[in-house]
Each structure stands twice: as structure tokens, then as C-alpha cells.
Design an enzyme around this catalytic site. Sequence first.
Site, short mmCIF file in Angstrom:
data_model
loop_
_atom_site.label_atom_id
_atom_site.label_comp_id
_atom_site.label_asym_id
_atom_site.label_seq_id
_atom_site.Cartn_x
_atom_site.Cartn_y
_atom_site.Cartn_z
N HIS A 103 15.72 -36.47 -14.73
CA HIS A 103 15.11 -37.09 -13.55
C HIS A 103 13.65 -36.68 -13.41
CE1 HIS A 103 19.02 -38.59 -12.40
NE2 HIS A 103 19.52 -37.37 -12.57
N ASN B 28 -0.75 1.36 6.35
CA ASN B 28 0.01 0.29 5.67
C ASN B 28 0.42 -0.70 6.74
OD1 ASN B 28 -0.09 1.76 3.37
ND2 ASN B 28 2.12 1.97 3.11
N GLY B 29 0.43 -1.99 6.40
CA GLY B 29 0.88 -3.00 7.36
C GLY B 29 -0.28 -3.86 7.81
N LYS C 147 11.38 -14.07 -13.53
CA LYS C 147 11.05 -12.83 -14.25
C LYS C 147 9.92 -13.09 -15.25
CE LYS C 147 12.44 -10.47 -12.52
NZ LYS C 147 13.15 -10.06 -11.35
N LYS D 4 5.81 -3.99 -4.96
CA LYS D 4 7.25 -3.75 -4.98
C LYS D 4 7.89 -4.10 -3.66
CE LYS D 4 11.07 -2.42 -6.86
NZ LYS D 4 11.67 -3.43 -7.75
N TRP E 282 -3.44 -2.41 -1.27
CA TRP E 282 -3.16 -3.75 -1.80
C TRP E 282 -3.72 -4.69 -0.76
CZ3 TRP E 282 0.23 -7.99 -0.73
CH2 TRP E 282 0.52 -8.81 -1.83
N ARG F 102 3.86 0.65 -6.80
CA ARG F 102 3.92 -0.33 -5.72
C ARG F 102 2.85 -1.41 -5.87
NH1 ARG F 102 6.53 2.18 -0.99
NH2 ARG F 102 5.31 0.90 0.37
N GLU G 296 6.53 -13.76 -13.46
CA GLU G 296 6.05 -12.59 -12.73
C GLU G 296 5.40 -11.56 -13.63
OE1 GLU G 296 8.39 -9.75 -9.65
OE2 GLU G 296 9.63 -10.60 -11.21
N GLU H 74 16.36 -17.13 -11.87
CA GLU H 74 15.93 -15.74 -11.92
C GLU H 74 15.21 -15.44 -13.25
OE1 GLU H 74 15.38 -13.46 -10.01
OE2 GLU H 74 15.36 -11.65 -11.23
N CYS I 239 0.83 -1.21 0.00
CA CYS I 239 0.00 0.00 0.00
C CYS I 239 0.87 1.26 0.00
CB CYS I 239 -0.87 0.03 1.24
SG CYS I 239 -1.76 -1.49 1.55
#
Length: 636
Positions: free
Chosen positions: A527, A114-115, A508, A631, A88, A27, A511, A504, A2
Site C-alpha cells: 500500500h 535539571n528540569g 534501535k 537516557k 543537555w 545520560r 537511534e 523496535e 542533565c
Amino acid sequence: MCGIVAFTGTVDARSILLGGLARLEYRGYDSAGLALLNPKTGLIDIIKKVKQPGRGMVEVLREAVPENSASAGDDSFFVATGIGHTRWATHGVPSVANAHPHGDCTGEIAVVHNGIVENHTALREELLARGHEFRSQTDTEVVAHLVEEYYVACNEDLVEAVRAAVARLSGSFALAIAHAKHPKELVVARNDSPLVLGVTDYGAIAASDTPAIIEHTRDVVYLGDRHLAILRADGSYECQDPAGIVYVPTTVRVEHSLEDAERGGFPDFMLKEIYEQPRVLRDTIAGRFCAANKCEQAHLNFDELSLTQEELRTIERVVIVACGTSYHAGLIGAELMEAWARVPVSVEVASEFCYRNPIVNSHTLVVAISQSGETADTLEAVRLARRAGAHVLGITNVVGSRITLEANTTIFIKAHLEISVAATKSFLAQVALLTLLAMHLGCVRNQLAADKMAAIFSELLALPEKLESMLADVNSIKEAAEKCKDASTMLFIGRGVGATTCYEGALKLKEISYLHAEAFAAGEIKHGPLALIDPSANTPVVALATQSATYEKMLANIEEVIARGAHVVVLATEGDERIAKLALQGIDVIYIPKVPECLSPILASVPLQLFARYIAVARNCDVDQPRNLAKSVTVV
Ligand code: M6R
């Protein structure tokens, strides 16, 4: 996560709040809202909206904000004070009711947060029992009702009411609180969630992150845990510790520019940030190398480390903790540290480390890596490590972030402001810094000879230019992306640091393009994962086969997947004739300049970032703000 903006001053708060929220859009959010103190009515106007497909949140909110607050047609006043929020969702679905700001029963108080208020259920029950009415499912709303109660109990002293309310909260919070009877001030408070303050000639401002502030001032204050501050419309603020003692806080100069927070001609922040990487590399390397002189061998400069050389020599283990992309950087750093410093290194996903009683003691160096410095899981890992007596080294991009306060020592990467949710330049800076740190540990522990270190360093120095030449021609990456954009899933394979680079690359792609991808150590594909390959299944394979000790084995793995009908995209070293022959059979090849294997992740991850981005764009995805992601993840 947020975003919060709060302003009180002598100019119209509406444009400052909306401008600030726009700068925090990166964000991630699902709804947004404003609370404006309406000077005509003496009440608080609350305007909230849910994100609409294809439209910017702040644009939607801007349309809903009355030109002149509640009194259309009268432009003789302005709104001096207000608070804004992009949400968010954590507690409660994304909806107008759950969007912030939240109000109390009287309609005089508005709160943005926020939180997570961890004890919100107990508080809600308590407040309900005393007759408060709740309008949302959020944890935040309890704060508004608590302030309402304490405001009465504290004889209408808003600051005391907020202090009393905050003392009842457990968990993480950054709060901004407005009261209709206090139209020229705001109270903000925080614990474990970032909040910065600044003042200008035209008022005082607070926000959850600096991009919302730097247009107005570059001198900011990072508020301490459980501290609160009063922002005043005359452009002043007062900081208080939890006991109410007033203190003069340290001001920090924000170095990144407003331009850093804008796209600078690129279609999205991710592309801009990818192209900034040569500069980031140069900045990360600069000033680290000290050449040999008559008295001393060549060595690296790590003055920030508060450990003595003797302490570095006696470390028995290194544990790296991080999440997501930072975790991948840690995996690369671990390989290099073990190779050069001959010290055992384990890399742990921070969210697992915290809950499994790990072996950490005063002989352990814990390296906590976090671009934002605010990731809740990583911070929990830092706290656990500190309690166990370990020395914690934080590696972050953000000055003043939580990790800098909680770690014993901090080293800053020089990625500068990163806005795109997908980490790119911060990853490169983390890998470069960890490479330098591994070399430094190797030298101090007498495991890496100074001349070998100097040779690696000179290769490192050459990387920014090589990166620039790669970024000058990205056609082969675009072509490969075009062929893979409709894949049903994708496999990434590599060996050693190449495997980690692939982890990575796959993250990417997932995401930002929502295309499923998995990365494997190439030796593992037989395997299990090989079963996924079928000419009709549209499962392309990205193989990292640059020059390395395992190059021959990688070629064999590539042959295996070609034989089973997969379309293959190979990352190879320029001039590789064997790969050039394979290209004649229809595989795609992306060449990267020759580089020692230990430095290959720095060059090879860049085409993988671009590959993911081109696929995401081709699939019409919002590259900078992928769905469901934020973010900085400040909740555990
Ligand atoms: O700020 P941090 O480095 O602690 O963030 C950790 C992860 O949340 C982050 O790397 C995430 O995986 C990124 N979206 C990856 O692009």
C-alpha cells in the site's frame, strides 16, 4: 538528561564531583561544569566546558580544573564543597554561557539544575526590572538571582532563601545550590525531577541518579516533591518538607553494584546489556509460577498488584501508556492481553494521550511503562489517568523513581541498572513481565486455562537458555550488518507481534546508527512502502518470518521484495528449509531457536539489537550516547 552531583565534606570535592559526573555521562550531555568553593579566596570558582568531538566531557573538564583551585602551587588546602553538572540543552544553545553552574550578580551563589522552570520568562522580566544582570539564555539562571534576593530578605539564611525561591518556581527541577558564605553546606531541592542523597564518613553527597553515589554509599534517600535538604560537611543532612518541617526520611538500599555501572570488559554498555539478557529474563520469571496443588490450580504470583481478583475481573478496558521502546513493549503486551484475557486494550504514546481527552474511568486499568520511571510524558499520562479515577499500574526498572510514587501500584522489572541510552535489556524484561501479566489476567478472568498457562510458562522458562545459545554465535548477524551498513534507508517488516518487534528493531537502528529505518506491518508494504524498493536504491529489507500463524503470508511478502531487487535479511526459525532455499538465492538469514509465536518477540528482538549495534559501530557512531538523545527524558 542533565546530571547533577553535589558534595560537601572532609575530602577533596573535586575528584568526587568529577567521578560522579563521569558516572552520569551515559545520560547524554552537550556541556558540563563545576562550581568549587575556594577556601583561599572565599569565592566560588566556576569552570565550564562544551563537549568537544571525540573527547569525553569529564576528561575535558578535569583538565580545566586547577590542581589546587585558584592557587596553583599551593597544595596545603582542598576544596571541601562543590556542585557539578552535565547539561543537555533545553533553553538556550549548547555553549559555555549556557552551561551550568549559573551564578547570581554577587558571584557568591552557584546553582545547577535539571528540569524546566516553566515560569522563567516572567521571573526573568521581574528580576531584570529590579536590576539583575543575566549572563545566559537558560531558564535556570532565574533561580540564582531569586536566591540572591531572598538571601538578603531572609537575613542571610540560605535555607530560607532557597525555600522562598523554590516556592516561586513552577515546572520541574532538581537543584543544588552553593553559597560562598556557607562553605560547609549545600542546599538541594526538587520537584518532578529526580534527586538522591547519601552520607559517608567523609561528607554528604547528592546526585540526580544513583550511579554517581553508589561508590560512596548504597543507602540513599529519594527527596520528596518540593522538599529540600541541607547537606553538611560533617557528613550529615537534614530533610525538610515545603513548610520547613524537619523529618527523618526513609533510606533505600541500592542493590545494583558499581560493576553494573561499569562496562565489565565489553567495548560498550549496550553490548554488555544485550549479553545480560538471559540473566534478566531468569530474574524476571523467577518466583512468579505457583504449581498446582491439592487445593489450587497452577497460577501466577502477582502479590504486588493492589487490585483484588474481583477487581481484575471487572476491569472493562486496559490502556497502556508509554514512550519509545517502552511503548513498543506495550504493543506486544496489548496483543497478549487481548488474546489471553479477552479484555480490550489500547496502547497510547504518552505524549499524545495527555492532550486528547481520552476515555478513562474507574473501570479502566492504566498500565504506565517506563524503564526510568521518570519520563515526563508518561508521568503526565499517569496523573491524567489518576484524576479520571483509573487504577494506575506502573511498570518500571527504578526503585524510588517518580512513577513509583504516583502510580497506585508498581511492578519492578528486573533489568538492573541500564546505562546505554538505547534500551535493550529493559525492553526484554518489560516484554517478559507483560507476558506474565497477560497470562495472569487471562487466568483470573477465566479466559486462559491453567494448563495452557502452565504450558506457556514452561516455554518461557526455556527462553534464557535459548537466548544464551543465540548469543554464543552472532556471526550471521555481523555479516548481515556489514552488508547493510551503507544502506540509504532500511525497511523492517513483520506481522502480528512480529510487526511490533520490527518497530523496535527499526527504532534501535535509527537511534544508534543514524541510518534511517521504518517498520511496517508486512501487509501494508504493497500500500505504499514497496515504491521505495529499487535495485539501485540500496534499501535492504529486514523480514521477521519465524514460525507463526502468518508465516505463509510473510514468505509471500519476502518474495515480493526479492522480486523488486531488495537485499533481504530474514529472521527465521532454526531448521526452516524453505528459508534455507531462499538463502541460496543470496538473502541473509539469521536463525533463532523454535519458540511459540507469543514468545517470539523476546528472542527475535535480540538479533535486531545486535544488528543495530554492529551497524552503528561500523558507522563509527557512539553506541552508548547517541547524539541528541538522553537516557531519561524528564521534560515534556
Ligand atoms: O524510561 P522510559 O522507558 O520511560 O523511556 C522511554 C523512551 O525515552 C526510551 O524507551 C527511548 O525510546 C530509548 N532511547 C529507546 O532505546
